[in-house]
Design a protein around this motif. Structure first.
Motif, mmCIF file in Angstrom:
data_model
loop_
_atom_site.group_PDB
_atom_site.id
_atom_site.type_symbol
_atom_site.label_atom_id
_atom_site.label_comp_id
_atom_site.label_asym_id
_atom_site.label_seq_id
_atom_site.Cartn_x
_atom_site.Cartn_y
_atom_site.Cartn_z
ATOM 1 N N ILE A 178 -7.904 -86.973 57.128
ATOM 2 C CA ILE A 178 -7.773 -85.917 56.133
ATOM 3 C C ILE A 178 -7.057 -84.715 56.754
ATOM 4 C CG2 ILE A 178 -9.039 -84.245 54.721
ATOM 5 C CD1 ILE A 178 -9.087 -87.034 53.581
ATOM 6 N N ASP A 179 -6.040 -84.226 56.057
ATOM 7 C CA ASP A 179 -5.327 -83.029 56.490
ATOM 8 C C ASP A 179 -6.175 -81.817 56.123
ATOM 9 O OD1 ASP A 179 -3.580 -80.803 56.740
ATOM 10 O OD2 ASP A 179 -1.828 -82.063 56.358
ATOM 11 N N TYR A 180 -6.574 -81.043 57.123
ATOM 12 C CA TYR A 180 -7.452 -79.909 56.860
ATOM 13 C C TYR A 180 -6.792 -78.884 55.943
ATOM 14 C CZ TYR A 180 -11.189 -76.549 57.762
ATOM 15 O OH TYR A 180 -12.254 -75.694 57.616
ATOM 16 N N ARG A 181 -5.458 -78.816 55.955
ATOM 17 C CA ARG A 181 -4.762 -77.895 55.047
ATOM 18 C C ARG A 181 -5.021 -78.272 53.599
ATOM 19 N NH1 ARG A 181 1.187 -78.500 57.478
ATOM 20 N NH2 ARG A 181 0.478 -80.656 57.310
ATOM 21 N N GLN A 182 -5.027 -79.556 53.310
ATOM 22 C CA GLN A 182 -5.301 -79.992 51.939
ATOM 23 C C GLN A 182 -6.756 -79.707 51.565
ATOM 24 O OE1 GLN A 182 -3.081 -81.164 49.554
ATOM 25 N NE2 GLN A 182 -4.901 -80.759 48.289
ATOM 26 N N LEU A 183 -7.648 -79.849 52.529
ATOM 27 C CA LEU A 183 -9.053 -79.542 52.271
ATOM 28 C C LEU A 183 -9.209 -78.066 51.898
ATOM 29 C CD1 LEU A 183 -11.616 -81.242 52.321
ATOM 30 C CD2 LEU A 183 -11.974 -80.521 54.693
ATOM 31 N N HIS A 184 -8.462 -77.212 52.566
ATOM 32 C CA HIS A 184 -8.471 -75.781 52.240
ATOM 33 C C HIS A 184 -7.994 -75.544 50.809
ATOM 34 C CE1 HIS A 184 -7.680 -71.459 52.622
ATOM 35 N NE2 HIS A 184 -6.459 -71.703 52.196
ATOM 36 N N ASP A 241 -12.596 -72.319 67.908
ATOM 37 C CA ASP A 241 -12.136 -73.113 69.042
ATOM 38 C C ASP A 241 -10.619 -73.202 69.068
ATOM 39 O OD1 ASP A 241 -12.832 -74.306 71.384
ATOM 40 O OD2 ASP A 241 -13.819 -76.042 70.503
ATOM 41 N N VAL A 242 -10.109 -73.525 70.251
ATOM 42 C CA VAL A 242 -8.678 -73.470 70.520
ATOM 43 C C VAL A 242 -7.932 -74.641 69.869
ATOM 44 C CG1 VAL A 242 -8.914 -72.179 72.651
ATOM 45 C CG2 VAL A 242 -9.109 -74.674 72.696
ATOM 46 N N ALA A 243 -6.602 -74.512 69.869
ATOM 47 C CA ALA A 243 -5.678 -75.577 69.460
ATOM 48 C C ALA A 243 -5.828 -75.966 67.999
ATOM 49 C CB ALA A 243 -5.836 -76.807 70.366
ATOM 50 N N GLY A 244 -6.212 -75.035 67.156
ATOM 51 C CA GLY A 244 -6.337 -75.331 65.738
ATOM 52 C C GLY A 244 -5.023 -75.632 65.053
ATOM 53 N N PHE A 245 -3.919 -75.180 65.643
ATOM 54 C CA PHE A 245 -2.596 -75.396 65.048
ATOM 55 C C PHE A 245 -1.746 -76.354 65.871
ATOM 56 C CE2 PHE A 245 -3.735 -70.832 64.352
ATOM 57 C CZ PHE A 245 -4.126 -70.961 63.031
ATOM 58 N N ALA A 246 -2.315 -76.970 66.909
ATOM 59 C CA ALA A 246 -1.537 -77.756 67.867
ATOM 60 C C ALA A 246 -0.951 -79.010 67.223
ATOM 61 C CB ALA A 246 -2.401 -78.134 69.062
ATOM 62 N N GLY A 269 3.671 -77.181 70.493
ATOM 63 C CA GLY A 269 4.136 -77.155 69.107
ATOM 64 C C GLY A 269 3.003 -76.760 68.176
ATOM 65 N N THR A 270 3.369 -76.294 66.992
ATOM 66 C CA THR A 270 2.374 -75.853 66.018
ATOM 67 C C THR A 270 2.595 -76.504 64.663
ATOM 68 O OG1 THR A 270 3.717 -73.927 65.393
ATOM 69 C CG2 THR A 270 2.083 -73.605 67.131
ATOM 70 N N ILE A 271 1.512 -76.671 63.938
ATOM 71 C CA ILE A 271 1.539 -77.162 62.561
ATOM 72 C C ILE A 271 1.391 -75.947 61.658
ATOM 73 C CG2 ILE A 271 0.421 -78.649 60.865
ATOM 74 C CD1 ILE A 271 -0.737 -80.241 63.259
ATOM 75 N N PRO A 272 2.334 -75.695 60.753
ATOM 76 C CA PRO A 272 2.300 -74.457 59.970
ATOM 77 C C PRO A 272 1.156 -74.424 58.967
ATOM 78 C CG PRO A 272 4.022 -75.908 59.161
ATOM 79 C CD PRO A 272 3.496 -76.540 60.415
ATOM 80 N N LYS A 273 0.794 -73.202 58.584
ATOM 81 C CA LYS A 273 -0.201 -73.000 57.534
ATOM 82 C C LYS A 273 0.452 -73.182 56.176
ATOM 83 C CE LYS A 273 -2.165 -69.395 60.479
ATOM 84 N NZ LYS A 273 -2.466 -67.950 60.609
ATOM 85 N N PRO A 274 -0.327 -73.504 55.155
ATOM 86 C CA PRO A 274 0.245 -73.571 53.812
ATOM 87 C C PRO A 274 0.800 -72.205 53.415
ATOM 88 C CG PRO A 274 -1.963 -74.529 53.863
ATOM 89 C CD PRO A 274 -1.761 -73.844 55.172
ATOM 90 N N GLU A 275 1.893 -72.197 52.719
ATOM 91 C CA GLU A 275 2.506 -70.937 52.304
ATOM 92 C C GLU A 275 1.533 -70.138 51.429
ATOM 93 O OE1 GLU A 275 6.540 -69.298 50.015
ATOM 94 O OE2 GLU A 275 6.257 -71.452 50.392
ATOM 95 N N GLY A 276 1.409 -68.862 51.744
ATOM 96 C CA GLY A 276 0.513 -68.008 50.982
ATOM 97 C C GLY A 276 -0.923 -68.019 51.461
ATOM 98 N N HIS A 277 -1.188 -68.684 52.595
ATOM 99 C CA HIS A 277 -2.559 -68.777 53.112
ATOM 100 C C HIS A 277 -2.554 -68.414 54.600
ATOM 101 C CE1 HIS A 277 -4.129 -70.739 49.433
ATOM 102 N NE2 HIS A 277 -2.873 -71.152 49.340
#
Length: 440
Positions: A289-295, A343-348, A354-362
């Motif tokens: 599950i992609d945590y961004r979608q859960l958000h 905790d660390v590496a939440g965007f790793a 490298g980083t995984i971007p946040k959803p636009e507007g969030h």
């Protein structure tokens, strides 16, 4: 869990930790890992020190949190070494001699002054030294090589059975505190009094808790990080929001609950609705599950509740698309948790960086990774009635999407947040927080 289980779990954990360190050092081209525990910080123009916080890279290896001036040394293929500062001091309590299930796995050297560590550290030139600049000692200046840090922090997201057991112990403390805090609220205590009741029941004070307790009555629940703690209870006390955790061996729990003074009023019904949505979101903590979608799913669920209670007039999808839902739920759904609350590496993107971007507007989401077994995350949806955000909404193009009379009815209660710590597994998620409350 019995005391006999801890040595087994720790031995397995240490083997995993050494394997990660081997790979990280190879990735960075280093021969040794050297980690200072950290030192005291002093206030400017004063001789008062700030509360000591152990280097997370140090407590990764050892359940030690109050040993400034110590060092961890690891060289692949050898036993790790602990250089342990136990100063001669009659002004302060001296750290006790190392003891416990973990000590048999380390070569332990006790020193009396910080400088005595130097002969027990490998040549600095081949070391990855992880720490803050003020931990420097002679040639041993923290260099925090990115390749090493990226690798270690990325894999720290995957908790072992030992770490889950540590977090269970932290949760037991937190649950004891939460139950005492609710009793104090029901008895008419002030925010400060509730905080003291929490600390007493958890058996930890502000220097031991993993973060500053949020204890908010009435409209203070609309301040996301409210820490003022009024000394007098409001009249009347309508609602209570508490976000407070506990620590064990360097690991944290993070728990939030919200209560209405009157179990029969509409605000309690709104709490129950958010609690139901929160439990449904916890059930979605599954591998893949992609945590961004859960958000984003949380926004839809909360917008549906707001519409059901007559606060907004938009369909959930429209509330999310227009940003109306963000006026009531302005923070992220949650974050990773373990040795650090956030905790660390939440965007790793990977262990190579490298980083995984946040959803636009969030912008405030703290975790964007795809969930995998072993990850522990918080799930903390909320609905708030925040004057600043509501005023912006009223002056914007979607003011007519809100029933302002309903806003006025809920505003004196502040807000609602429900938060649990949830383990992603190969199957059903494990909710450490609900488990802790059920056990209590």
């Amino acid at each position: 869990m019995t005391s006999a289980d801890w040595p087994i779990l720790y031995r397995q954990y240490l083997a995993q930790l050494q394997s990660r360190a081997d790979a990280a050092l190879a990735r960075g081209g280093f021969d040794h890992l050297v980690v200072p525990s950290g030192t005291l910080h002093y206030q400017a123009f004063d001789d008062r020190d700030y509360p000591y916080a152990v280097n997370p890279q140090f407590k990764t290896w050892l359940p030690l949190t109050r040993t400034p001036g110590s060092w961890l040394v690891y060289t692949p293929g050898t036993r790790p070494r602990l250089v342990y500062l136990q100063p001669r001091d009659y002004w302060h309590v001296v750290p006790q001699a190392p003891a416990g299930y973990w000590t048999e796995h380390f070569d332990i050297v006790v020193i009396r002054t910080p400088e005595e560590a130097l002969p027990h550290l490998p040549a600095a030139a081949g070391c990855a030294i992880l720490g803050e600049p003020q931990s420097a000692l002679g040639d041993y200046v923290p260099n925090n090589p990115q390749a090493v840090v990226d690798y270690l922090e990325y894999h720290r997201a995957f908790k072992t059975p030992y770490e889950i057991a540590m977090m269970r112990e932290a949760t037991r403390r937190g649950v004891r505190g939460h139950r005492a805090a609710e009793r104090a609220f029901r008895a008419g205590a002030s925010e400060f009094g509730i905080h003291l009741a929490y600390c007493q029941a958890a058996g930890q004070d502000s220097e031991e808790l993993p973060y500053g307790n949020i204890v908010a009555l009435n409209e203070h629940g609309a301040v996301l990080h409210y820490t003022d703690r009024g000394r007098l209870p409001p009249k009347p006390a309508r609602s209570f929001l508490i976000d407070a955790g506990g620590s064990h061996g360097g690991y944290a729990c993070d728990i939030t609950r919200t209560y209405a003074a009157d179990a029969g009023d509409e605000f309690q019904a709104l709490i129950d609705a958010v609690d139901g949505a929160q439990q449904a979101l916890c059930a979605q903590v599954r591998a893949g599950i992609d945590y961004r979608q859960l958000h984003l799913d949380a926004h839809l669920a909360l917008a549906a509740i707001l519409k059901e209670f007559g606060v907004i007039k938009l369909a959930p999808e429209a509330a999310l698309a227009t940003g109306v839902s963000a006026a009531f739920f302005p923070h992220g759904l949650g974050h990773g948790i373990g040795l650090q609350v956030h905790d660390v590496a939440g965007f790793a993107a990977s262990d190579a960086g490298g980083t995984i971007p946040k959803p636009e507007g969030h912008p405030y989401l703290r975790l964007t990774r795809v969930l995998e077994p072993g990850m522990v995350v918080t799930i903390e949806p909320g609905i708030y009635f925040i004057d600043l955000l509501l005023e912006e909404l009223r002056q914007g193009p979607h003011a007519d999407a809100v029933d302002w009379a309903r806003i006025d009815a809920f505003r004196p209660y502040g807000g609602i947040r429900i938060e649990d710590d949830v383990v992603c597994t190969d199957g059903e998620p494990l909710n450490l927080t609900r488990e802790g409350f059920a056990e209590a």
